[in-house]
Write a protein that holds these residues in place. Structure first.
Motif, PDB file in Angstrom:
ATOM      1  N   GLU A  72       0.137  -0.734  -0.156  1.00 41.26           N
ATOM      2  CA  GLU A  72      -0.307   0.047   0.582  1.00 41.26           C
ATOM      3  C   GLU A  72       0.921   1.382   0.067  1.00 41.26           C
ATOM      4  OE1 GLU A  72       0.430  -1.928   2.541  1.00 41.26           O
ATOM      5  OE2 GLU A  72       0.857  -0.964   4.626  1.00 41.26           O
ATOM      6  N   LEU A  73       2.151   0.926   0.469  1.00 47.09           N
ATOM      7  CA  LEU A  73       2.961   2.476   0.352  1.00 47.09           C
ATOM      8  C   LEU A  73       3.137   3.104  -0.607  1.00 47.09           C
ATOM      9  CD1 LEU A  73       4.429   3.081   3.014  1.00 47.09           C
ATOM     10  CD2 LEU A  73       6.872   2.430   1.317  1.00 47.09           C
ATOM     11  N   LEU A  74       3.490   2.664  -1.834  1.00 44.66           N
ATOM     12  CA  LEU A  74       3.612   2.380  -3.437  1.00 44.66           C
ATOM     13  C   LEU A  74       2.023   3.129  -3.718  1.00 44.66           C
ATOM     14  CD1 LEU A  74       5.981  -0.505  -4.116  1.00 44.66           C
ATOM     15  CD2 LEU A  74       6.693   2.249  -3.737  1.00 44.66           C
ATOM     16  N   THR A  75       1.286   1.916  -3.507  1.00 40.21           N
ATOM     17  CA  THR A  75       0.103   2.417  -4.475  1.00 40.21           C
ATOM     18  C   THR A  75      -0.701   3.488  -4.057  1.00 40.21           C
ATOM     19  OG1 THR A  75      -1.203   0.487  -2.589  1.00 40.21           O
ATOM     20  CG2 THR A  75      -0.705  -0.432  -4.514  1.00 40.21           C
ATOM     21  N   THR A  76      -0.275   3.915  -2.598  1.00 38.24           N
ATOM     22  CA  THR A  76      -1.300   4.982  -2.041  1.00 38.24           C
ATOM     23  C   THR A  76      -0.087   6.392  -2.807  1.00 38.24           C
ATOM     24  OG1 THR A  76       0.090   5.272   0.213  1.00 38.24           O
ATOM     25  CG2 THR A  76      -2.277   4.592   0.237  1.00 38.24           C
ATOM     26  N   VAL A  77       1.173   6.020  -2.929  1.00 40.44           N
ATOM     27  CA  VAL A  77       1.835   6.913  -3.035  1.00 40.44           C
ATOM     28  C   VAL A  77       1.427   7.663  -4.625  1.00 40.44           C
ATOM     29  CG1 VAL A  77       4.058   8.050  -4.823  1.00 40.44           C
ATOM     30  CG2 VAL A  77       3.836   6.638  -2.301  1.00 40.44           C
ATOM     31  N   MET A  78       1.066   6.134  -5.347  1.00 41.72           N
ATOM     32  CA  MET A  78       0.677   6.857  -7.276  1.00 41.72           C
ATOM     33  C   MET A  78      -0.356   6.940  -7.018  1.00 41.72           C
ATOM     34  SD  MET A  78       3.510   5.387  -8.992  1.00 41.72           S
ATOM     35  CE  MET A  78       4.615   4.880  -8.111  1.00 41.72           C
ATOM     36  N   LEU A  79      -1.601   6.977  -6.273  1.00 37.06           N
ATOM     37  CA  LEU A  79      -2.901   7.442  -6.283  1.00 37.06           C
ATOM     38  C   LEU A  79      -3.240   8.740  -5.479  1.00 37.06           C
ATOM     39  CD1 LEU A  79      -4.749   3.965  -4.386  1.00 37.06           C
ATOM     40  CD2 LEU A  79      -5.116   5.076  -6.881  1.00 37.06           C
ATOM     41  N   ASN A  80      -1.915   9.188  -5.182  1.00 36.40           N
ATOM     42  CA  ASN A  80      -2.015  10.644  -4.902  1.00 36.40           C
ATOM     43  C   ASN A  80      -1.963  10.904  -6.449  1.00 36.40           C
ATOM     44  OD1 ASN A  80      -2.159  10.509  -1.702  1.00 36.40           O
ATOM     45  ND2 ASN A  80      -0.173  10.513  -1.901  1.00 36.40           N
ATOM     46  N   TYR A  81      -0.843  11.116  -7.222  1.00 39.02           N
ATOM     47  CA  TYR A  81      -0.481  11.820  -8.129  1.00 39.02           C
ATOM     48  C   TYR A  81      -1.752  11.694  -9.062  1.00 39.02           C
ATOM     49  CZ  TYR A  81       4.373  11.353  -7.428  1.00 39.02           C
ATOM     50  OH  TYR A  81       5.567  12.035  -6.733  1.00 39.02           O
ATOM     51  N   ILE A  82      -2.535  10.146  -8.778  1.00 38.08           N
ATOM     52  CA  ILE A  82      -2.996   9.942 -10.087  1.00 38.08           C
ATOM     53  C   ILE A  82      -4.733  10.910  -9.844  1.00 38.08           C
ATOM     54  CG2 ILE A  82      -5.556   8.204 -10.913  1.00 38.08           C
ATOM     55  CD1 ILE A  82      -2.750   6.028 -10.599  1.00 38.08           C
ATOM     56  N   ALA A  83      -4.950  10.962  -8.190  1.00 36.59           N
ATOM     57  CA  ALA A  83      -6.444  12.099  -7.545  1.00 36.59           C
ATOM     58  C   ALA A  83      -5.633  13.222  -7.859  1.00 36.59           C
ATOM     59  CB  ALA A  83      -5.712  11.996  -6.273  1.00 36.59           C
ATOM     60  N   ILE A  84      -4.849  13.574  -7.733  1.00 33.23           N
ATOM     61  CA  ILE A  84      -4.740  14.870  -8.817  1.00 33.23           C
ATOM     62  C   ILE A  84      -4.947  15.833  -9.622  1.00 33.23           C
ATOM     63  CG2 ILE A  84      -2.927  17.233  -8.483  1.00 33.23           C
ATOM     64  CD1 ILE A  84      -3.203  16.282  -5.697  1.00 33.23           C
ATOM     65  N   TYR A  85      -4.075  14.441 -10.363  1.00 28.88           N
ATOM     66  CA  TYR A  85      -4.670  14.181 -12.237  1.00 28.88           C
ATOM     67  C   TYR A  85      -6.110  14.780 -12.686  1.00 28.88           C
ATOM     68  CZ  TYR A  85       0.984  14.244 -13.270  1.00 28.88           C
ATOM     69  OH  TYR A  85       1.804  15.170 -13.854  1.00 28.88           O
ATOM     70  N   LEU A  86      -6.574  13.900 -11.581  1.00 26.89           N
ATOM     71  CA  LEU A  86      -7.939  12.747 -12.051  1.00 26.89           C
ATOM     72  C   LEU A  86      -8.494  14.393 -11.879  1.00 26.89           C
ATOM     73  CD1 LEU A  86     -10.030  10.663 -13.095  1.00 26.89           C
ATOM     74  CD2 LEU A  86     -10.016  10.302 -10.696  1.00 26.89           C
ATOM     75  N   ILE A  87      -9.046  14.756 -10.443  1.00 28.18           N
ATOM     76  CA  ILE A  87      -9.290  15.822 -10.030  1.00 28.18           C
ATOM     77  C   ILE A  87      -9.853  17.728 -10.922  1.00 28.18           C
ATOM     78  CG2 ILE A  87     -10.036  17.939  -8.609  1.00 28.18           C
ATOM     79  CD1 ILE A  87      -9.195  15.652  -6.613  1.00 28.18           C
ATOM     80  N   ASP A  88      -7.802  17.770 -11.177  1.00 26.87           N
ATOM     81  CA  ASP A  88      -8.103  18.193 -12.416  1.00 26.87           C
ATOM     82  C   ASP A  88      -8.700  18.405 -13.645  1.00 26.87           C
ATOM     83  OD1 ASP A  88      -6.392  19.964 -10.517  1.00 26.87           O
ATOM     84  OD2 ASP A  88      -4.423  19.933 -11.744  1.00 26.87           O
TER      85      ASP A  88
END
Lengths: 355, 509, 309, 341
Positions: free
Chosen positions: A146-162
């Motif tokens: 989860e350490l890695l998936t959550t980091v990746m999901l951070n980037y994805i979340a920001i792009y997604l909302i934008d």
């Protein structure tokens, strides 16, 4: 044979506060050295840091406003850590929580204010949980770290909302890429005249207390702590660790989402494309510094909020470049985590007692 | 010690303390070249610590050590290895993912620059293996080897480092009687080759069989060194404990009730597809103790977990008081009166960083009498803990002390107290005395006999065959996940049981 | 149409290599650290540090070599700090990593503003020309692989060396032993602390060099947060690569190719929000992570705290 | 243990005293006052500026900062600034400036416009300008802006006029309304010269990821572009570098980047943001500040195409005439504003 010894707990607590305090002082001294490198008198800079954040009514208000999402991020990381779930994705969950509050705040109308606010906050909690569940699902179903998936999901979340804010959620009346403002009924009222401090502070305090009560005072919290401290022993005592990890995850995601929701309803009111709040990573640092104890974390989250707000004051007054704030936070984290070693040694000695 | 022969290792006034504990005090010891010298003592007598101090794993506080006449002050095992010492630890120190060869050669100096000449090492290792008649596949990964084989790897490892002086720390504790005999064969051969061996043990039979001389330690001090000639077990055990102790427990005669626990063809396949338990069936009546003997790692742990509900059986059925509990959670089984005393008290029985009182209620914190409103009733918990600590004589400076800071005996008392006080009537007890001192063992045995007297149903799982034999009414042996027929303890000789433990019934070798 | 296809393949190949190189340096560094049993969460921060100090060293002296040395020195120093705090003071490897990342995000930005550099005059002079390998560079399509700068070739050597290092050298075997079972290694006289320190320091130096490569040979300027998550990708690549240098190489190439592909999507004008293209590498990483788990080959003692008995 | 506690307390007291001093000594800390003691009591204008990024970005923010420095020299103003202020938090920074007694607050990015509209009513005595802003909702707000596409239109004209491959490219950092205007201007300008021309567009997604910027441009070059308009902040330097290596032409933006690579940058589509900063300060200095939207253009120097002198000579008269004609048309308002969807 002495009886239940609460004075020992008190002595340990005092020692922990002292050692951590010393670490923070050392960190500030190192930070001062960096300031001096820029040819600026560190004493002056530090003075502005604290006066900027605490010296005026407005400064205090700003600090408290920042404190709200930061404190929830801190709690979020801590509660997940209690069950050894490494939630480094708080940034993304805060963003998603903001999105949830935004959607309900903008597109659901005609509700009385309290109900609208509660509905928005519910949405933010749910969104936060859902976003964390992605990582949770990947861990439980596939064993993905989860350490890695959550980091990746951070980037994805920001792009997604934008993407959303630049397309379907874009305010048709605005030229810039931002969402509409939430309805007036969804806004959290201000609670301190002349500042931006909003009702979210009360929510945060209540939530902080609930978390404290849950973790340290209820059977459920007992289970949570037992699983965190020794999941095998907890399992053999009839506790289901997987269930507790999921509970910890849900609370963690919910808290992060709530932090985003409160910040949006009380302060931001809308989402501007390209927003990166950075509370997620600060929250990790503050949780470490607060040693995962609600009261300690309230203090450390406050300190991190002070550094943030005071950092701006330092730049405006004496021109200390703003990134110093991050450098200083990094030093605080490192100093505090090293001090934890001394705390552990000391605690061991103190709890050993005579035999 | 007047007729001193060729002393290879000379220890004088060695003292070693840990915070709050004196592990070794003023130890004087001479080891002669070419002898097999046993260090005998109870758990915690300071045998291992003494050797680890010499070997450089711990430093020593004061004292001198001479090896071959030269002072030896090992700061790390490296220094000890350099002069020709080799230690084989109780828990093997092997890299599971490495091959046998890699394990043997790891830590050696490079051959050329930083290059490692595997071929050269291989032929040298093969030489040694042949000389000592140890059968080993050098390219097999250690994780695929049996415990006995792993021990051989450890032995070859020290031999390859030209060790002339071997320290074997409780080497037989994980072996079957037959494997132990194999090890003794190797030790004999080592002796013939001129090596000196220190053998650490608390098993009197073995000690008498293999030793030339025996040094008894108690409470960190040397009691006496004796030549192994015409010695009797009683003499040694008296020296070990400082008083005459017989651990032959008198178990009360109890009229047996109906079946408390029944297992019907329990089987378990682990996620890797390996069969861990196969058709395990037995039943235990109220007031009866059934013992399961066997070498560690033959499915005991899994069997206990299946009974306890923390592992789900792949097949078969368990009945508690006549009703099936297969689908019930651990918590439900606890509520039906089942209690479990796990083998590894530190990792499985206690939450080390929880306070003593929190550990005492670890199996009952949720019960209504510990709840007030939404939260826990700390007053009630404190009262309860105080009572248990007193009644079970758990020595702790305060209830708020972390459980990991208690001594092993007190930890076990704590675990026993909460299991017994829970009004339970079916007990699964695993390795109840592992690592405890005599006093604590006596306490545990007394409690078990009290449980039996109260008509409880007890399953005792232990790798200590003597323990199983002296406590149980009936027993069986587990080997590779299968249990033998149960038999009354007095119906079988130790040798026969040993054979079962080695799976002898099935393999005709 | 055919030529268009060839062009795109050409872009993909060249881009893939350039995206891969910095990450691969960092991932190799992380691999060495992790083989010795210590998780290196600080890769992102180390890359940033390397990127800045390489840039600064070059800016002051005008020498690429000094830039490289500065990056290595920054890596070594950080590695020492990591070693002391993790090995001596038992600091949580995760938290230390996060601390270092936040610290360098701030410090590099802070220093960059203090030195007040910007614009063309502060760009790195390109002293590292491409080294063309005769004949091979003329091969159509993949010729581009053989006209790289020396730091790329060095990397190839490093990958090959690392693979041999762990299997054919005593230090390599000791490092691996320390990562698998430090207590067993200590028992045969391997100094766990020394070996782990060595692994952390060397690993951190490589990671910093990965950042240095970005400023010295690619960006040629330093910008705040220019590493932009590459350190985390490198970290993931180690897991994807199942802790072997060959695997890590493949893992990094997968990421490099994914990023290159997302560029192509933009360039050829496929009409999706550009953020969607930017998300691609992260999604691919998660998918790859999911596909690669199970077993995993992680060193047995990875991440565990080592207390001398 | 006692000793340790005492020493800890001492250090803690040191910290507390730092904070305590902050309030007490503040008046003595104003450095600028002393110099002006003899002067007649003319208070210098205090200007507070908010930037989205670093003042060293070599582009938008740097140009604004340079204008401040110049205004300090020319007009004797005092200024301070805060960098890297996210839009979401900019309101607090504005309020801080307002409470700290600044006369003019410059929000140096159009994304701040809405926030300015919120904050300005709270401080009717403080003046606000928004650089590149689009709306003025109060008397104390001046949105100072420009067309946003004139410069890039000229760049498009030039690009199309010199392109031989008939493919040109434009690289931006992020997408925004102003960015769209800029790009659409470029496309329209290019099409006005050569209707068949193809324009490739790409985004780095960040102002920092220079490696990505270079790769994107490199990809476009492989696709056949021979002119690139780069308007992506500091990433520009990397882009121009790539263009230089590939031997294609580059047009810089928003500052004059000719000196970066004199052989590669043929011209720059400049939109110097300092003009907006300067404009607001001058209005205030001349006591002439009125709310409203001010659109500056080519005439005021807010938008222009600046030739690289080395190249101007190399281009045919036809190319130069085409560009100049477009420039004339633009300043006369004869070209229709591009439609941005």
């Amino acid at each position: 044979m002495s009886s239940f010894d609460s004075s020992l707990s008190r002595r340990i607590l005092r020692m922990r506060i002292l050692v951590t305090g010393l670490a923070v002082v050392v960190a500030f001294l190192l930070g001062s050295a960096l300031v001096a490198l820029a040819g600026i008198n560190p004493l002056t800079a530090l003075r502005y840091l604290f006066s900027g954040a605490l010296g005026t009514r407005h400064g205090i208000g700003e600090t408290l406003t920042r404190f709200i999402p930061l404190f929830l991020a801190t709690l979020s990381f801590a509660i997940a850590m209690k069950v050894h779930f490494y939630n480094v994705g708080i940034e993304g969950q805060i963003a998603l929580g903001s999105l949830g509050a935004l959607l309900v705040g903008v597109y659901v109308t005609g509700l009385p204010a309290p109900i609208h606010i509660l509905l928005c906050l519910t949405a933010s909690v749910v969104f936060g949980i859902l976003w964390l569940s992605v990582a949770g699902f990947l861990r439980f179903r596939f064993g993905a770290n989860e350490l890695l998936t959550t980091v990746m999901l951070n980037y994805i979340a920001i792009y997604l909302i934008d993407i959303l804010v630049e397309t379907v959620l874009k305010d048709p009346n605005s030229l810039i890429n931002q969402s509409q403002k939430i309805a007036a009924t969804a806004k959290l009222p201000r609670i301190m005249e002349g500042t931006t401090v909003h009702l979210g502070l009360v929510f945060a305090a209540i939530v902080g207390f609930i978390v404290y009560y849950y973790v340290w005072r209820t059977p459920g919290g007992f289970e949570l702590r037992a699983v965190g401290a020794n999941s095998k022993a907890a399992k053999y005592a009839g506790i289901n660790p997987a269930k507790l990890i999921i509970i910890g995850m849900i609370i963690s995601g919910g808290l992060a989402g709530l932090g985003g929701g409160l910040n949006l309803l009380g302060y931001q009111s809308r989402w501007v494309s390209g927003t990166f709040l950075g509370y997620g990573f600060d929250g990790i640092g503050a949780a470490v510094m607060g040693q995962y104890h609600p009261l300690g974390m309230a203090f450390s989250a406050l300190l991190f909020a002070i550094i943030r707000v005071g950092g701006g004051a330092m730049q405006r007054s004496v021109g200390v470049p703003y990134p110093l704030v991050h450098a200083l936070q990094g030093i605080v984290i490192i100093a505090v985590i090293i001090s934890a070693y001394f705390i552990e040694k000391r605690t061991e000695k103190m709890t050993k007692g005579g035999q | 010690m007047s007729n001193r022969k060729d002393v290879i290792l000379e220890i004088r006034n060695l003292t070693k303390t840990f915070p709050g504990v004196i592990a070794n005090k003023d130890v004087d010891l001479d080891i002669e070249r070419g002898e097999v010298h046993t260090l005998l003592g109870e758990n915690g007598a300071g045998k291992s610590t003494l050797m680890k101090a010499i070997y450089g794993i711990y430093g020593m506080d004061s004292g001198t050590v001479k090896y071959n006449g030269n002072p030896l002050d090992a700061k790390s095992p490296k220094d000890a290895i350099a002069v020709g010492l080799g230690m084989i630890h109780q828990h093997f120190l092997l890299v599971q993912e490495f091959t046998v060869l890699e394990n043997i050669i790891m830590g050696l100096k490079a051959d050329k620059g930083i290059h490692l000449d595997l071929g050269k090492h291989r032929s040298r290792v093969e030489e040694i293996v042949e000389r000592f008649e140890i059968r080993l596949d050098l390219d097999e990964k250690v994780k695929n080897l049996s415990v006995g084989m792993q021990q051989k790897v450890e032995i070859v490892k020290v031999l390859y480092r030209n060790a002339k002086f071997l320290i074997l720390d409780e080497p037989t504790s994980v072996l079957t009687p037959q494997e132990s005999q194999g090890l003794f064969g190797i030790i004999e051969r080592l002796k013939k080759e001129g090596a000196t061996v220190i053998f650490i043990s608390h098993k009197l039979d073995e000690v008498l069989q293999i030793s030339d001389r025996i040094t008894v330690l108690r409470d960190g001090e040397v009691i006496e060194t004796v030549v192994n000639k015409d010695l009797r077990k009683d003499d040694l055990s008296a020296m070990m404990v400082g008083r005459e102790v017989t651990l032959d427990v008198d178990m009360p005669e109890v009229e047996l009730g109906p079946d408390g626990l029944e297992l019907d063809k329990i089987s378990l396949v682990n996620p890797g597809g390996k069969t861990v338990l196969k058709d395990v069936s037995f039943s235990i009546r109220k007031g009866e103790i059934l013992g399961i003997a066997g070498i560690d790692g033959n499915g005991q742990e899994e069997l206990a977990q299946v009974l306890w509900g923390t592992l789900k059986a792949s097949g078969g059925s368990i009945k508690l008081h006549g009703s099936t509990v297969d689908d019930l959670s651990t918590r439900k089984r606890m509520d039906m009166g089942m209690a479990y005393i796990p083998a590894d008290r530190k990792k499985e029985g206690l939450v080390g960083t929880f306070q003593v009182s929190e550990n005492i209620v670890l199996n009952s914190y949720y019960k209504p009498h510990f709840i007030k409103g939404l939260g826990q009733d700390f007053g009630a918990i404190r009262e309860y803990s105080e009572r248990l600590v007193q009644e079970y004589n758990v020595k702790t400076p305060a209830l708020s002390v972390w459980a990991k800071n208690l001594s092993g005996g007190n930890q076990q008392k704590l675990i026993l107290s909460r299991a017994i006080e829970g009004n339970n009537d079916v007990f699964i007890i695993a390795q109840p005395t592992w690592g405890l001192d005599i006093g604590a063992i006596e306490f545990v045995y007394r409690k078990i006999s009290e449980l039996k007297e109260a008509g409880k149903t007890i399953l005792l799982i232990s790798t200590d065959l003597e323990e199983v034999r002296s406590l149980s009414d009936r027993m069986c042996v587990i080997f590779e996940g299968e249990v033998s027929e149960t038999f009354r303890v007095q119906d079988k000789q130790v040798a026969e049981i040993g054979l079962l433990m080695a799976g002898g019934k099935r393999r005709e070798e | 149409m055919d030529s268009q296809f060839m062009i795109i393949i050409g872009i993909l190949l060249g881009s893939t290599i350039r995206y891969t190189v910095p990450i691969l340096y960092a991932a190799l560094g992380g691999l060495i650290t992790e083989k010795a049993g210590v998780l290196n969460f600080a890769l992102e921060g180390l890359m940033l540090a390397g990127a800045f100090f390489a840039y600064y060293g070059n800016l002051v002296t005008g020498s690429i070599l000094v830039g490289v040395l500065c990056a290595l020195a920054a890596g070594a120093l950080t590695g020492l700090i990591l070693s002391i705090s993790i090995l001596k003071y038992k600091a949580s490897q995760l938290v230390m990593g996060i601390g270092i990342n936040i610290f360098y995000l701030g410090l590099t930005g802070y220093f960059f503003r203090i030195i007040g550099s910007s614009g063309a005059e502060t760009m790195v002079d390109d002293l590292l020309g491409s080294i063309h390998i005769p004949l091979l560079e003329d091969i159509p399509l993949i010729g581009v692989l053989f006209e790289q700068n020396i730091l790329v070739y060095l990397l190839v050597v490093l990958v090959i060396f690392t693979a041999r290092f762990f299997n054919k050298t005593t230090i390599g075997l000791n490092l691996k032993a320390v990562g698998e079972n430090p207590y067993a290694a200590a028992a045969v006289g391997v100094d766990v602390i020394k070996n782990r320190t060595l692994a952390i320091v060397v690993g951190s130096m490589l990671a910093a060099l990965g950042g240095g490569v970005m400023t010295l040979t690619m960006a040629r300027v330093f910008l705040e947060n220019m590493v932009n998550g590459r350190g985390w990708i490198a970290f993931t690549a180690i897991i994807l690569g199942r802790y072997s240098s060959k695997g890590v190489l493949i893992g990094c190439l997968v990421f490099g190719a994914a990023t290159a592909l997302s560029d192509i999507v933009q360039i050829v004008g496929i009409d999706i929000p550009y953020q969607a293209a930017l998300m691609v590498p992260y999604i691919i990483t998660i998918v790859a992570l999911v596909l690669s788990v199970g077993g995993g080959n992680a060193p047995a003692a990875l991440g565990a705290r080592y207390d001398r008995e | 243990m006692k000793k340790k506690i005492i020493s800890l307390l001492l250090v803690a007291m040191f910290l507390v005293s730092l904070v305590g001093c902050a309030g007490a000594e503040e008046p003595a800390e104003e450095p600028a006052v002393e110099e002006n003691v003899e002067e007649p009591a003319v208070e210098p204008i205090k200007v507070g500026v908010i930037f989205t990024g670093s003042i060293g970005d070599g582009a938008w923010n740097e140009s604004g900062y340079n204008a401040l420095v110049k205004a300090k020299e020319d007009l004797g103003i005092e200024f301070s600034f805060q960098e890297s202020v996210p839009v979401a938090e900019s309101g607090e920074v504005m309020r801080n400036f307002a409470y700290e007694g600044y006369d003019l607050i410059i929000a140096h990015d159009f994304n701040y416009n809405d926030i300015v509209s919120e904050v300005a009513p709270e401080f009717p005595d403080v003046l606000f300008t928004v650089s590149y802003g689009y709306q003025s909702t109060e008397d104390n707000i001046a949105a100072i802006t420009s067309s946003g596409w004139h410069a890039s239109y000229m760049a498009g004209v030039l690009a199309a006029a010199v392109s031989e491959t008939e493919i040109v490219g434009v690289l931006s950092a992020t997408d925004s309304f102003m960015g769209k205007r800029m790009r659409t201007g470029f496309v329209n300008g290019a099409k006005s010269v050569n209707p068949d021309i193809e324009v490739l567009e790409a985004f780095t997604g960040s102002w920092d990821d220079v490696v990505k910027g270079k790769e994107l441009v490199n990809g476009m070059i492989q696709q056949g572009i021979d002119v690139i308009l780069s308007n992506s902040g500091n990433v520009n330097f990397g882009v121009i570098e790539t263009a230089k290596e590939a031997g294609i032409m580059a047009i810089g933006a928003p500052s004059d980047l000719s000196s970066v690579a004199p052989d590669t940058v043929i011209a720059s589509a400049v939109t110097p943001s300092g003009i907006y900063v300067d404009y607001g300060i001058r209005q205030l200095a001349e006591d002439n500040f009125d709310g409203g939207v001010y659109v500056l253009g080519i005439k005021e120097g807010a938008e222009d195409l600046i030739w690289n002198p080395a190249f101007e000579a190399e281009f045919s008269a036809e190319v130069i005439d085409t560009v100049n004609a477009a420039k004339l048309q633009l300043s006369n308002g004869e070209i229709e504003e591009p439609v941005v969807e």
